[in-house]
Design a protein around this motif. Structure first.
Motif, PDB file in Angstrom:
ATOM      1  N   ILE A   1       0.837  -1.199   0.000  1.00 55.68           N
ATOM      2  CA  ILE A   1       0.000   0.000   0.000  1.00 55.68           C
ATOM      3  C   ILE A   1       0.871   1.249   0.000  1.00 55.68           C
ATOM      4  CG2 ILE A   1      -1.649   1.334   1.372  1.00 55.68           C
ATOM      5  CD1 ILE A   1      -2.778  -1.401   2.309  1.00 55.68           C
ATOM      6  N   VAL A   2       1.912   1.265   0.823  1.00 55.50           N
ATOM      7  CA  VAL A   2       2.781   2.435   0.934  1.00 55.50           C
ATOM      8  C   VAL A   2       3.635   2.605  -0.314  1.00 55.50           C
ATOM      9  CG1 VAL A   2       4.714   3.403   2.239  1.00 55.50           C
ATOM     10  CG2 VAL A   2       2.821   2.347   3.437  1.00 55.50           C
ATOM     11  N   ASN A   3       4.205   1.516  -0.849  1.00 53.33           N
ATOM     12  CA  ASN A   3       5.094   1.576  -2.003  1.00 53.33           C
ATOM     13  C   ASN A   3       4.707   0.481  -2.993  1.00 53.33           C
ATOM     14  OD1 ASN A   3       7.157   2.023  -3.773  1.00 53.33           O
ATOM     15  ND2 ASN A   3       8.782   1.332  -2.407  1.00 53.33           N
ATOM     16  N   PRO A   4       3.677   0.711  -3.802  1.00 52.22           N
ATOM     17  CA  PRO A   4       3.184  -0.349  -4.686  1.00 52.22           C
ATOM     18  C   PRO A   4       4.184  -0.800  -5.743  1.00 52.22           C
ATOM     19  CG  PRO A   4       2.057   1.715  -5.148  1.00 52.22           C
ATOM     20  CD  PRO A   4       2.900   1.930  -3.939  1.00 52.22           C
ATOM     21  N   GLY A   5       5.081   0.068  -6.187  1.00 51.59           N
ATOM     22  CA  GLY A   5       6.049  -0.307  -7.207  1.00 51.59           C
ATOM     23  C   GLY A   5       7.297  -0.958  -6.638  1.00 51.59           C
ATOM     24  N   GLY A   6       7.451  -0.952  -5.340  1.00 51.63           N
ATOM     25  CA  GLY A   6       8.646  -1.483  -4.708  1.00 51.63           C
ATOM     26  C   GLY A   6       8.850  -2.966  -4.946  1.00 51.63           C
ATOM     27  N   PHE A   7       7.781  -3.734  -4.907  1.00 53.16           N
ATOM     28  CA  PHE A   7       7.894  -5.177  -5.107  1.00 53.16           C
ATOM     29  C   PHE A   7       8.327  -5.483  -6.536  1.00 53.16           C
ATOM     30  CE2 PHE A   7       6.069  -9.315  -6.267  1.00 53.16           C
ATOM     31  CZ  PHE A   7       6.716 -10.109  -5.328  1.00 53.16           C
ATOM     32  N   GLN A   8       7.708  -4.830  -7.516  1.00 52.79           N
ATOM     33  CA  GLN A   8       8.073  -5.058  -8.912  1.00 52.79           C
ATOM     34  C   GLN A   8       9.514  -4.632  -9.168  1.00 52.79           C
ATOM     35  OE1 GLN A   8       5.103  -3.704  -8.057  1.00 52.79           O
ATOM     36  NE2 GLN A   8       3.677  -5.221  -8.841  1.00 52.79           N
ATOM     37  N   LYS A   9       9.933  -3.531  -8.552  1.00 57.88           N
ATOM     38  CA  LYS A   9      11.304  -3.062  -8.713  1.00 57.88           C
ATOM     39  C   LYS A   9      12.286  -4.081  -8.140  1.00 57.88           C
ATOM     40  CE  LYS A   9      14.553   0.485  -7.460  1.00 57.88           C
ATOM     41  NZ  LYS A   9      15.001   1.246  -6.349  1.00 57.88           N
TER      42      LYS A   9
END
Length: 158
Positions: A32-40
């Protein structure tokens, strides 16, 4: 004698529910806080694996390349051995923005407008890369560097 019927939850049940809620909150709060973090993070690990594998395969083998190309909505990374594509890894631009440097010209990243080919020699070194290395940026941040010696590592090129 009167008997009382217990109503409610025991302390053990309440603690178990609170602990489970805390674990679930910790797992989902990152998305929720950093949605693109996992993909990155996934793209970074996949790219590291591709370049490290290519570096290992290049030892004693001339003709190994890694090709990075932009095909519209995807960035493709393909290790190639003697003209034969070993594998192709596609990264959706909608999930993570991948940009890269140009071979032999510093440590800044720019859009991938044409195919970039990194040629490994038989010692595992990348040909025609300047002393700073070859940068790969994810979501606008310097995330990976492939050194002139062919080693891939996390972080910015120097």
């Amino acid at each position: 004698m009167k008997t009382f019927k217990q109503v409610g939850f025991t302390m053990v049940e309440l603690v178990a529910v609170i602990a489970l809620s805390g674990v679930l909150a910790a797992i989902f709060s990152a998305k929720i806080v950093n949605p693109g973090g996992f993909q990155k993070a996934m793209a970074e690990e996949a790219l590291l694996a591709v370049f490290r594998s290519a570096h290992q395969q290049a030892w004693g083998n001339s003709g190994l390349q890694v090709r990075i190309s932009n095909s519209g909505s995807n960035v493709s990374v393909s290790p190639i051995d003697s003209g034969v594509i070993i594998a192709t890894h596609n990264f959706s631009i909608n999930e993570v923005a991948i940009t890269a440097g140009s071979v032999g010209s510093g440590t800044t990243c720019g859009s991938i407008s044409s195919t970039i080919t990194l040629n490994f020699d038989s010692a595992g070194e990348i040909e025609a890369v300047d002393d700073d290395g070859f940068p790969i940026c994810l979501n606008g941040e310097s995330s990976l560097c492939i050194s002139p010696a062919g080693f891939a590592h996390q972080g910015a090129c120097l």
